[in-house]
Scaffold this active site. Structure first.
Site, mmCIF file in Angstrom:
data_model
loop_
_atom_site.group_PDB
_atom_site.id
_atom_site.type_symbol
_atom_site.label_atom_id
_atom_site.label_comp_id
_atom_site.label_asym_id
_atom_site.label_seq_id
_atom_site.Cartn_x
_atom_site.Cartn_y
_atom_site.Cartn_z
ATOM 1 C CB SER A 97 -0.883 0.014 1.248
ATOM 2 O OG SER A 97 -1.492 1.283 1.397
ATOM 3 C CE1 TYR A 135 -3.805 -1.920 5.918
ATOM 4 C CE2 TYR A 135 -3.198 0.228 5.037
ATOM 5 C CZ TYR A 135 -3.624 -1.065 4.831
ATOM 6 O OH TYR A 135 -3.859 -1.523 3.562
#
Lengths: 253, 455
Positions: free
Chosen positions: A145, A158
């Site tokens: 990501s 995250y």
């Protein structure tokens, strides 16, 4: 095995409920495909996911897989090989976003997310890599990501797991050089999906289908890293170098 | 003796679907030891890697190149036979036997194939209608089995295993040596007659009469021409020239044989390669125009007639890094409609390169996996990275299989297990013979895995 067009016979989605993982799998299904395995915690809850991939002549099924249970990963990969033969493409698509406020409140929940997103991914990737090395061909697609490219305060647990995973995948990719196995790292931006429902979209937000399109193009052209959308590569080339005070003030959600 | 294996990325001649295997060159005496230590991914033999697809790849397993020398070749002029190591190439053989007045019984469009590969693929050539495929000329061969023993096979002794090995794609064992018939020739020249045809109807009707008067016969079709020129092409028929056919200058040294190497394509041709609609159409136009409308008695050299592409080294690189496929099928004579339909599909797709071959096969042989059978065979090269190629191939597959035709394993890089089951009705018979000498599945290849050939 793959054929001359790069079409594959056996496809595995680790994190079989992932919308991006499913969108990639859908695009990889061709008349050459024999099996698609959706590996997820609750295979009985994957009926719609299975139905969405069903094609004539393709064995689509969900099997139990728990990313957090790293002790089970070796046997899991071995069982995959036994049931379907060489895995040609493995899509590592699981991951939890979590809620940063909750993590701050209850660090134990952060540990769980970090364990799944990073430790679990490292564990299963290494077992998959071992199998790909043994078989002398195959692709591992790692869904990283941009959140890991420069970790921001809004979701730094995250983001840090993705930063770790991305670095791991780059190293794994290098270590597999010459083995016949290859890694493709996918770095999506904000993706409209079940995982992000109700969240404010970041700039250059994208969709699972668009990410999957970029991924499949990357596979065909033999790329090592792809960004979705591609513009994020440039955006992050700039963001990465912003001074801290500026970075912290950016309205990135 | 321990053998040095090197992890190597391999592809077939089409440069598609790469995989990594442990590769070693081994002397015949050491092969058994290598096979014994092979492990679960098994072993396959590899010759010169001219199969287009994945027949000589074995991802994660062992790939053995047999060490064999042309100096050990025995030519017996009395019986017109040659005994050679399976590793010897037709190129090497021709240099020895042509000056002595013999020619190989069958040659494909390239002379860079080994004797072992020629048998394992049961190759065919322009003389299939007259002489059958390579396997028909093999008198005996020695085969190294999965248990390490070597067995002598011939069309009469151990004939089941012999015929399972002919066309068996290396999956019955490793062929070590073979004895096969060679063809006596007076000269190293061919005498060729040419007919240029303006459309498919004319081409097919020209092809349908007169093959029996010539040893060699093959056609080229322009698979880019549309409209009135649809299916235009050239038919060449030839025979080995006699000394009396040669001009006095050539007749001085009638068996002179000097294949030439003109140039090689460099290792890196950037995507998408140099073969595209523009270059291919130009080529086809020039190629067609250089041929006479109708001409008999042209004298051509062996390389010029049989192996024109061999003068360009690594021509497969012209297609760029994504490589190409060579689609080859056969359909029975009575299904000319299927042949026409396939040609239509390829022409509509605009994907054909100039490399196209159309031929009429003669009778099949006894080998259960041998490709040729009485009918039309069409071969066409197409760039593997082209959009729509996969869809085109599926549609062609359907037409071919519906017509009772089949695909050539030595060329295949795309089709599915079901196509082989349908196209080769004797597959299960072959499996039974194969399994009896390799119960543990030592012989494996990417081809055998992709098409589930071993069942």
């Amino acid at each position: 095995m793959q054929n001359a067009f790069g079409e594959t016979q056996n496809i595995v989605v680790l994190g079989g409920m992932s919308e991006i993982g499913l969108a990639i799998a859908r695009r990889l299904i061709t008349p050459a495909t024999k099996s698609v395995v959706l590996a997820c915690r609750r295979p009985d809850a994957a009926t719609t996911q299975i139905a969405s991939l069903q094609r004539e002549g393709v064995d689509v099924r969900a099997v139990a897989f728990d990313a957090a249970d790293t002790d089970s990963h070796e046997a899991f990969v071995e069982q995959l090989r036994r049931d379907h033969g060489d895995p040609d493409v493995v899509i590592l698509a699981f991951g939890q976003l979590g809620d940063q406020d909750r993590f701050d409140e209850d660090p134990a929940t952060a540990v769980k997310v970090a364990h799944v997103n990073y430790t679990g991914a490292v564990s299963v990737s290494l077992h998959v890599a071992k199998q790909l090395r043994r078989q002398g061909h195959g692709r591992l697609i790692v869904l990283s990501s941009v959140a890991g490219e420069r970790v921001r305060k809004a979701n730094f647990v995250y983001g840090s797991t993705k930063a770790g995973l991305d670095g791991f995948a780059q190293g794994l990719s290098d270590s597999l050089e010459g083995s016949g196995a290859r890694v493709l790292i996918v770095r999506p931006g904000f993706v409209h999906s079940a995982m992000t429902t109700g969240m404010k979209a970041a700039p250059f937000a994208t969709t699972p289908d668009a990410v999957a399109d970029v991924t499949v193009r990357g596979l065909k052209s033999g790329r090592r890293i792809v960004w979705a959308p591609g513009i994020l590569r440039l955006v992050f080339a700039v963001l990465r170098h912003l001074p801290g005070p500026v970075w912290r003030r950016l309205p990135l959600g | 003796m321990s053998t040095d294996f090197v992890s190597t990325r391999l592809t077939g001649w089409g440069l598609t679907a790469p995989s990594v295997a442990r590769v070693a060159t081994v002397a015949p005496a050491d092969v058994a030891a290598c096979v014994k230590d092979s492990g679960v991914r098994g072993v396959i033999a590899r010759g010169l890697g001219r199969s287009y697809g994945d027949a000589a790849q074995n991802s994660g397993g062992s790939v053995l190149r047999l060490a064999g020398s042309v100096s050990d070749v025995v030519v017996d002029p009395e019986s017109a036979t040659v005994t050679a190591s399976a590793a010897v190439s037709l190129d090497e053989l021709l240099k020895i036997i042509v000056p002595r007045g013999f020619f190989v019984p069958v040659t494909p469009g390239t002379r860079f194939v080994t004797v072992g590969g020629a048998i394992a693929s049961d190759i065919h050539g322009k003389n299939h209608h007259a002489d059958g495929s390579f396997g028909a000329h093999v008198r005996r061969l020695s085969l190294l089995l999965a248990d390490g023993t070597v067995r002598e096979l011939s069309p009469t002794d151990e004939s089941d295993l012999f015929w399972a090995t002919v066309g068996g794609m290396g999956l019955t064992g490793i062929i070590l040596e073979a004895t096969f018939a060679v063809l006596p020739i007076e000269t190293s020249r061919c005498i060729v007659s040419t007919v240029r045809c303006r459309d498919l109807d004319e081409l097919l009707s020209e092809m349908s009469v007169g093959d029996e008067d010539h040893r060699y016969s093959v056609s080229w079709v322009d698979l880019l021409a549309r409209g009135r020129s649809f299916g235009r092409g050239v038919l060449w028929r030839g025979d080995h020239a006699r000394v009396s056919d040669l001009a006095p200058k050539l007749a001085v040294d009638p068996l002179r044989y000097e294949p030439r190497h003109l140039a090689s394509v460099p290792p890196i041709v950037p995507a998408p390669g140099l073969v595209n609609l523009l270059t291919s159409r130009t080529f086809n136009e020039l190629w067609l125009r250089k041929e006479p409308r109708r001409k008999d008695g042209q004298i051509k050299s062996i390389p010029g007639y049989f192996h024109p592409l061999d003068s360009i080294g690594s021509w497969n690189r012209l297609y760029g890094p994504r490589g190409f496929i060579q689609y080859q099928f056969v359909v029975p004579f009575e299904r000319e409609d299927a042949l026409r339909r396939c040609i239509e599909l390829v022409v509509e797709s605009r994907l054909a390169s100039p490399l196209v071959v159309l031929k009429r096969f003669g009778a099949a042989n006894r080998a259960p996996l041998s490709f040729p059978m009485p009918g039309w065979t069409l071969t066409v090269d197409m760039p593997a990275g082209a959009d729509g190629l996969s869809e085109l191939c599926r549609r062609l597959d359907d037409v071919v299989l519906e017509a009772g035709g089949r695909h050539y394993l030595a060329k295949d890089a795309h089709t599915r297990a079901e196509s082989i089951v349908r196209g080769y009705p004797r597959l299960s018979e072959w499996r039974r013979i194969r399994d009896s000498v390799d119960p543990d599945g030592i012989w494996q290849s990417d081809l055998s895995r992709r098409l589930a050939l071993l069942g």
